[in-house]
Design an enzyme around this catalytic site. Structure first.
Site, PDB file in Angstrom:
ATOM      1  N   CYS A 242       1.270  -1.374  -0.150  1.00 31.57           N
ATOM      2  CA  CYS A 242       0.020  -0.447   0.192  1.00 31.57           C
ATOM      3  C   CYS A 242       0.723   0.798  -0.193  1.00 31.57           C
ATOM      4  CB  CYS A 242      -0.641  -0.058   1.384  1.00 31.57           C
ATOM      5  SG  CYS A 242      -1.876  -1.297   1.892  1.00 31.57           S
TER       6      CYS A 242
ATOM      7  N   HIS B  17      -2.215   7.625   4.485  1.00 30.71           N
ATOM      8  CA  HIS B  17      -1.011   6.089   4.886  1.00 30.71           C
ATOM      9  C   HIS B  17       0.068   6.959   4.173  1.00 30.71           C
ATOM     10  CE1 HIS B  17       0.168   1.368   4.296  1.00 30.71           C
ATOM     11  NE2 HIS B  17       0.468   2.666   5.537  1.00 30.71           N
TER      12      HIS B  17
HETATM   13 CA    CA Z   1      -3.398  -2.268  -0.415  1.00 31.46          CA
END
Ligand code: CA
Length: 476
Positions: A79, A137
Site C-alpha cells: 500500500c 497512509h
Molecule cells: Ca493495498
C-alpha cells in the site's frame, strides 16, 4: 460626465466582464479528475477482467465507456509505497519511501517527504480544488496530513487500514493509539477535526465523494478517493452480504460484499456526474494499489503468479481502467505497459500544470498513446525494488521480465507465459543480463529507505519511546 469618459468606463467595464467570463470559461473547460483507488483488490475481481462471482457493473462502465489496460502496474506491491508513487508521479525509491510506514504521529519523517510535490499541490497552480477521501497512509504527523499536502478537503483516516463499523471507532485521536494496529480504531477526520460517523465505512466514503462533487461542481476539482476496501479486516453489512448467498466460502462472501459496496459507490459517483452534466468533462481512473493477498482476504489474481508483496505479476499488475468521454474511444483495450505513475503525468499534461523541475517525474502522459497519435510504447522499461528483501523486477515493452526473489534470479517471457512458470535464465542468459544491467542503472539512481517500516515496530519503539505520546506543542 462627458461622453468620452462614459464610453471609457463602459469599455473598461466590458473588458473586465469579458476577462472574468473568459476566466470562467477556461476553468470550466479544465477537466475534473477523479482517481478511485481500491485496496488489495485481486486482478480478476472486477467484471472487466473476467470476474464471474462478483458483479461490478458500475466499475465496468469505466472500462466499457473508456479504456481497459491489460498491462497496467503499480510501482510497489504494498500500500504505502504504491500510494507515494501514484501521488507524486515518481518512483518512490527516488525519495526513500521504500517501506510501508509505521503509524507514528510524532514523527515528521515517517511519510511522504515534504520535498515531494503531490498531484494536489501541483494542481493548485491551475486553480483546482482537491479532495482526499479515505485512506491516507502517507504520514500521521500533522505536517504530513492531506491539508498540508495540497488538499483543500479531507474525509478519512491516516493509517494504513481501518475497521469498517463505526462502533469500533473508539479512539478519539491518534494519541490514544498505543500500538500499530490500534490506529484502525480511530474516529474519522474531516479536515483536521475528528467526527462522529455512523455509516459503514465504504458507504460513508462514497457519500462524501458524491457530496464533494456537488460542492465543487462549478469549478475544476481533483478527487483522490482511496477506498480501503477490500483490504482486511473482512467486514460487510447484511445489505451487501445478502447479494452473495451463492458464495459458500465465508471469506470470499464477505470480500465479495465489500467489493460490491465499492461498486455501489462508484455507481453513485457516476450518477452524480451525469446529473450535474459533468460526465463529459471528467477523467476517472480506477485501479488497485497492489495485487490481491489471496490467502488473506480471499481475493483472486486469476492466472497471475503470486500476490500482494511479490514482484511477480500477482503483486504488481492491477485492474486499471480510465474514462474520458469524447477524448478516449469507448471499449478500448490498451495492451502496452503502463504504470500508476502515469496518472500524475497525464493529469499535469491535460491541465497544463507546471511541476517542480527539481523532481523529474517518471510517469508518462498517456493521452497521445490512447488517441493513436503515438503508436510507440509509453515506457521502454518498468522497475520494481523491494529494498529490504533485495527482491526486484524489471520488464520491457515486449514482455521480457527479470525477477529476483529470495535470492533466485528469473527471466520470464510474459507474452507467452503470463503466469511466470517457465524460468528462461539458462536459455537466454544475454536477455537476462541486458535487463539486469538496465535495472542496475536505474537502481543506482534510487536512495535507501528514509524510515523504518511495518514489522520494525520493536526497533522503532526503542529509538522513539515517545512514539504515541501527545506532544504538548501539538494542536491536537
Ligand atoms: Ca493495498
Amino acid at each position: 460626465m462627458t461622453k468620452t469618459l462614459f464610453l471609457f468606463i463602459l469599455l473598461v467595464g466590458r473588458c473586465s466582464l469579458l476577462s472574468a467570463q473568459n476566466q470562467s470559461n477556461y476553468l470550466k473547460a479544465q477537466p475534473n479528475i477523479i482517481v478511485i483507488l481500491v485496496d488489495d483488490l485481486g486482478y480478476e475481481d472486477v467484471g472487466f477482467n473476467g470476474c464471474k462471482d462478483i458483479p461490478t457493473p458500475n466499475i465496468d462502465k469505466i472500462a466499457s465507456k473508456g479504456v481497459k489496460f491489460t498491462n497496467a502496474y503499480v510501482s510497489y506491491a504494498v500500500c504505502g509505497p504504491s500510494r507515494a508513487g501514484l501521488i507524486t508521479g515518481r518512483y518512490q525509491d527516488r525519495f526513500g519511501f521504500s517501506r510501508n510506514p509505521l503509524f507514528a504521529p510524532n514523527d515528521p519523517n515517517m511519510g511522504l517527504p515534504l520535498s515531494e510535490e503531490t498531484l494536489a499541490s501541483a494542481l493548485k497552480k491551475s486553480n483546482y480544488k482537491s479532495i482526499a477521501i479515505g485512506k491516507w497512509h502517507l504520514g500521521a504527523h500533522e505536517t504530513l496530513w492531506p491539508s498540508k499536502r495540497g488538499f483543500d478537503d479531507f474525509y478519512g483516516f491516516l493509517s494504513g487500514g481501518h475497521q469498517y463499523f463505526p462502533e469500533n471507532w473508539t479512539l478519539q485521536d491518534e494519541y490514544e493509539v498505543k500500538a500499530q494496529y490500534d490506529a484502525y480504531n480511530t474516529k474519522l477526520l474531516r479536515n483536521n477535526t475528528r467526527v462522529e460517523e455512523t455509516e459503514y465505512l465504504t458507504d460513508a466514503l462514497s457519500r462524501e465523494a458524491v457530496s464533494y462533487i456537488d460542492k465543487y461542481k462549478d469549478q475544476p476539482f481533483f478527487m483522490y478517493l482511496a477506498y480501503n476496501a477490500p483490504h482486511a479486516p473482512l467486514q460487510a453489512t447484511e445489505k451487501y452480504l445478502n447479494r452473495f448467498d451463492t458464495i459458500k466460502d465465508k471469506k470470499r462472501k464477505t470480500y465479495a460484499a465489500m467489493v460490491s459496496a465499492v461498486d455501489d459507490g462508484v455507481g453513485n459517483i457516476l450518477n452524480k456526474l451525469e446529473t450535474l452534466s459533468l460526465t463529459e468533462n471528467t477523467i476517472i481512473f480506477f485501479l488497485s494499489d497492489n495485487g490481491g493477498p489471496e490467502n488473506h482476504n480471499a481475493s483472486n489474481n486469476g492466472v497471475l503468479r503470486g500476490g500482494k508483496g511479490d514482484v511477480f505479476e500477482g503483486g504488481i499488475r492491477v485492474p486499471f481502467a480510465m474514462i474520458w468521454p469524447n477524448k478516449i474511444a469507448a471499449n478500448m483495450v490498451y495492451d502496452k505497459p503502463i504504470i500508476s505513475l502515469d496518472i500524475f503525468a497525464t493529469v499535469i499534461a491535460q491541465t497544463n500544470t507546471p511541476v517542480e523541475t527539481k523532481n523529474p517525474i517518471d510517469g508518462v502522459n498517456l493521452m497521445p498513446f490512447l488517441t493513436g497519435e503515438n503508436n510507440e510504447a509509453p515506457h521502454e522499461y518498468l522497475f520494481w525494488r523491494k529494498f529490504d528483501a533485495n527482491d526486484y523486477a524489471c520488464r520491457n515493452t515486449i514482455g521480457q521480465k527479470i525477477a529476483r526473489r529470495k535470492d533466485i534470479n528469473m527471466l520470464f517471457d510474459l507474452g507467452n507465459d503470463i503466469s511466470e512458470t517457465n524460468n528462461l535464465i539458462e536459455k537466454k542468459p544475454q536477455s537476462f543480463q541486458n535487463l539486469k544491467t538496465t535495472y542496475e542503472d536505474w537502481g543506482n539512481q534510487m536512495i535507501d529507505p528514509i524510515f523504518l517500516g511495518l514489522g520494525e515496530d520493536l526497533e522503532y519503539n526503542k529509538l522513539h519511546p515517545d512514539r504515541f505520546h501527545r506532544d504538548k506543542n501539538s494542536k491536537q
